[in-house]
Design an enzyme around this catalytic site. Structure first.
Site, PDB file in Angstrom:
ATOM      1  N   HIS A   1      -3.561   4.533   4.572  1.00  0.00           N
ATOM      2  CA  HIS A   1      -4.923   3.682   4.758  1.00  0.00           C
ATOM      3  C   HIS A   1      -6.145   4.402   3.940  1.00  0.00           C
ATOM      4  O   HIS A   1      -6.619   3.982   3.030  1.00  0.00           O
ATOM      5  CB  HIS A   1      -5.181   3.372   6.187  1.00  0.00           C
ATOM      6  CG  HIS A   1      -6.619   2.798   6.434  1.00  0.00           C
ATOM      7  ND1 HIS A   1      -6.906   1.581   5.640  1.00  0.00           N
ATOM      8  CD2 HIS A   1      -7.483   3.115   6.759  1.00  0.00           C
ATOM      9  CE1 HIS A   1      -8.114   1.211   6.094  1.00  0.00           C
ATOM     10  NE2 HIS A   1      -8.870   2.456   6.729  1.00  0.00           N
TER      11      HIS A   1
ATOM     12  N   TYR B   1       3.501   5.640  11.702  1.00  0.00           N
ATOM     13  CA  TYR B   1       3.960   4.381  11.861  1.00  0.00           C
ATOM     14  C   TYR B   1       4.984   3.537  11.043  1.00  0.00           C
ATOM     15  O   TYR B   1       5.047   2.410  11.004  1.00  0.00           O
ATOM     16  CB  TYR B   1       2.743   3.490  12.058  1.00  0.00           C
ATOM     17  CG  TYR B   1       1.717   3.757  10.837  1.00  0.00           C
ATOM     18  CD1 TYR B   1       1.981   3.063   9.600  1.00  0.00           C
ATOM     19  CD2 TYR B   1       0.626   4.510  10.888  1.00  0.00           C
ATOM     20  CE1 TYR B   1       0.960   3.189   8.642  1.00  0.00           C
ATOM     21  CE2 TYR B   1      -0.168   4.764   9.751  1.00  0.00           C
ATOM     22  CZ  TYR B   1      -0.137   3.996   8.806  1.00  0.00           C
ATOM     23  OH  TYR B   1      -0.900   3.913   7.653  1.00  0.00           O
TER      24      TYR B   1
ATOM     25  N   ARG C   1       1.017  -1.271   0.167  1.00  0.00           N
ATOM     26  CA  ARG C   1      -0.074  -0.104  -0.014  1.00  0.00           C
ATOM     27  C   ARG C   1       0.809   1.430   0.093  1.00  0.00           C
ATOM     28  O   ARG C   1       1.469   1.805   1.044  1.00  0.00           O
ATOM     29  CB  ARG C   1      -0.981   0.074   1.220  1.00  0.00           C
ATOM     30  CG  ARG C   1      -2.148   0.806   1.050  1.00  0.00           C
ATOM     31  CD  ARG C   1      -2.695   1.206   2.479  1.00  0.00           C
ATOM     32  NE  ARG C   1      -1.897   1.967   3.381  1.00  0.00           N
ATOM     33  CZ  ARG C   1      -1.952   1.800   4.641  1.00  0.00           C
ATOM     34  NH1 ARG C   1      -2.505   1.095   5.277  1.00  0.00           N
ATOM     35  NH2 ARG C   1      -1.021   2.737   5.263  1.00  0.00           N
TER      36      ARG C   1
END
Lengths: 345, 330
Positions: free
Chosen positions: A251, A260, A247
């Site tokens: 998100h 993160y 990805r």
């Protein structure tokens, strides 16, 4: 990328195995991947402008989404998620409906008859069993239909993944489970999602074949999915495919990956871009030139812009219309509530 | 239905007859745990697999979310699945499917996709069953937009409502009162008929107080009406039969006539469906009321196990007492 996995097209565009489709078809699939990327970037931009609700980008996963749908036929079903817009579009879900849905309008789901693509699942993991049900229906109805369900690595932690895989195994439904293992479930890395070395290892537990593939390799995706679809269509039951991808984006547009993960890993995956890889292959086969590239880009852009324009031209529901689709016919209770809303605002 | 052939049946037998009839439509599939070989834990599907085969009457793995989710997929793709959950206490793993998918697919696709399925759920106590086998949490289903919720109390309604539920274009939660499966027999037409969803039944006319109930509690409600009659109180007995959509007109017309209402259910009191009925009565018939609306319900406690369960389930005495209170001094 870890572990054994099927790869046909190397990141440099050279072949390791046999291409599953000819060069002309490859050009068509390349075109579709470009449309997917243009759509994806347009939606991200529109969300920043406040024209869309939260958007979940799929950049980097175009080979998965176009390749997995490529072997499907008209009677087949696609049951996918909020991150699978390219797959849904390529399976026939009109782009205007996709955009309408992301503007925050239920009419996004009102797609034409004959297109067997369910509106995207928003909750994680609950939809895979639906593709067992639609596949089961195809089996009972004898229409030869296959159901493809797409989901991410995070969804495999949901209990519903287990129930869906188990039902598909028990009833040998013509269902293809296509997992895009993109490394992240919002902020949770794959290593913390499971202690399994690879998700594909789970397939054996349900008595079904599993295959792990390079998800940024269009040919690997097409080859694996074609085999799974043919197996399902000929009565051979379900297959689980774990496609290793990444990805590239957040998100959703509400997410900040900087909290993160570092950019280095993402940059490494950018160098493994699925579209660049196919372009390199086409170049090597004298099937690409800049004017065609420009043509493809322009067409993609026009297509996306036209869909945006059509979606945004639609007036929002009136107060009364929000009651209209709870049941085939509104109940008296709903008619009373509609009157209350009209009376008191 | 005059002149038609009838057979004396329990509710379980009436439902079995209704399911057998439904299976004559080839799009109908029955699926659930133990529904095939054994005919279900309550034998409601007894003999159906032998008659229609294991592809139409399907024994499933023990997975309620899987059962409901697969039924959803079947329904979306043109089948008419009837899913059985063994007990309401086991329905919650499938609740996510009901709330997030089954109830909303029509709206989220603006009629393009629909889920015309029936989920049969035995519910309620009164048979001294094990823990988790006596729940009456119908309100978790009535609260969800997009579901119809049906609760028969007697064999003849059970068969007719089931037929209507299978034919309904929308999802129906079909709650079967465990205690009433075999407690009552009545003549049930052999031929197909529908009892319409959303229409309550006035079982007994009366002018003094309206008793409103559904499901297994109708037995106590009927008995209470007899007791009240012997005391000179005319109770009008309404069996709701459907909770959603609620037959508001029948309830309101009755309360406007009697001026008194007692609502009976075995579900816990707080946020129970009785609260919805009471609120509707005060909205629509407050000025006809001659006494506060009474609720006779289960308590807000876990259903006690067998030895103390009698303290939970409302009895005839509690219903009579509530009805008499509404008549005191008015």
């Amino acid at each position: 990328m870890p572990g054994d996995m099927l790869q046909i097209l190397r990141p440099d565009g050279t072949l390791v195995g046999d291409a599953p489709v000819d060069v002309d078809t490859t050009r068509d699939l390349y075109h579709a991947m470009v449309v997917g990327r243009v759509y994806d970037r347009k939606c991200t931009a529109m969300q920043k402008q406040g024209r869309l609700a939260t958007y979940a980008p799929f950049e980097g996963q175009e080979a998965c989404q176009i390749g997995a749908v490529a072997p499907l036929e008209e009677q087949d079903w696609v049951v996918a998620t909020y991150r699978d817009a390219a797959a849904m579009w390529f399976a026939g879900y009109p782009m205007v409906n996709l955009i309408l849905g992301r503007t925050g309008d239920e009419r996004g789901g009102q797609i034409p008859e004959g297109v067997n693509v369910l509106p995207p699942s928003i909750t994680v993991g609950g939809h895979m069993i639906h593709a067992v049900g639609t596949g089961w229906a195809s089996k009972l109805q004898g229409d030869g239909g296959v159901s493809l369900t797409m989901f991410g690595d995070g969804a495999t932690s949901e209990g519903d993944f287990h129930e869906a895989m188990n039902f598909a195994g028990v009833y040998q439904t013509p269902t293809v489970f296509f997992c895009q293992n993109n490394g992240w479930a919002i902020s949770l890395p794959f290593e913390q999602q499971t202690n399994a070395a690879a998700l594909v290892d789970k397939a054996i537990g349900y008595g079904m074949p599993g295959v792990r593939i390079d998800g940024n390799d269009l040919f690997a995706v097409v080859a694996a999915t074609t085999e799974a679809v043919e197996t399902a269509r000929s009565g051979g039951g379900p297959t689980f495919i774990e496609a290793m991808t990444y990805r590239i984006g957040p998100h959703t547009t509400a997410d900040d990956p900087g909290r993160y993960r570092t950019e280095e890993a993402t940059d490494e995956w950018r160098r493994s871009d699925p579209i660049d890889r196919v372009r390199a292959y086409l170049v090597a086969n004298d099937a690409w030139d800049q004017s065609w590239e420009d043509e493809v880009a322009d067409e993609a852009s026009d297509q996306v812009e036209a869909a945006v324009e059509e979606a945004e031209a639609l007036d929002p529901f009136t107060a009364g219309e929000v009651f209209d689709a709870m049941f085939a016919e509104p109940t008296q209770t709903l008619l009373d509530q509609r009157d209350m809303l009209r009376r008191d605002g | 239905m005059n002149g038609q052939a009838t057979t004396e049946r329990t509710m379980a037998q009436a439902l079995n007859a209704g399911l057998r009839e439904a299976l004559s439509d080839e799009s109908v599939v029955i699926l659930g745990e133990d529904v095939g070989r054994t005919g279900g834990v309550f034998r409601v599907t007894d003999g159906l697999q032998a008659e229609y085969g294991a592809e139409r009457v399907v024994d499933t793995p023990v997975a309620e979310s899987g059962i409901v989710g697969a039924a959803f997929g079947l329904a979306v793709a043109g089948m008419r699945p009837i899913a059985e959950i063994q007990f309401m206490g086991f329905s919650y793993p499938g609740y996510d499917q009901v709330v997030n998918h089954v109830s909303r697919i029509r709206n989220r696709s603006r009629h393009r996709f629909t889920a015309p399925l029936v989920i049969r759920i035995p519910y309620g106590g009164g048979i001294g069953a094990a823990e988790h086998h006596s729940e009456s949490f119908e309100a978790i289903y009535t609260h969800v937009p997009g579901l119809k919720v049906v609760v028969p109390s007697r064999p003849i309604d059970a068969k007719g409502l089931l037929t209507a539920a299978v034919a309904d274009p929308d999802p129906v939660i079909f709650l079967e009162p465990i205690r009433a499966y075999r407690s009552m027999k009545e003549e049930v037409p052999d031929d197909s008929y529908e009892v319409p969803i959303g229409v309550a039944s006035i079982e007994r006319p009366g002018d003094d107080v309206t008793l409103i109930g559904y499901g297994a509690m109708m037995r106590e409600v009927r008995e209470a009406a007899e007791v009240l009659a012997s005391s000179g109180v005319g109770a009008e007995v309404i069996d709701l039969r459907t909770l959603v959509p609620l037959d508001v007109e029948t309830v309101i017309a009755s309360v406007q006539n009697t001026g008194r209402a007692v609502i009976v259910h075995e579900a816990p009191r707080t946020s129970g469906f009785g609260g919805e009925i009471a609120a509707t009565i005060q909205e629509r018939a407050l000025y006809s009321l001659r006494a506060p609306v009474e609720r006779v319900t289960g308590w807000d406690i876990v259903v006690p196990l067998r030895r103390a369960e009698k303290h939970y389930t409302p009895g005839v005495d509690r219903i009579v007492a509530a009805a008499m209170r509404t008549t005191e001094g008015h």
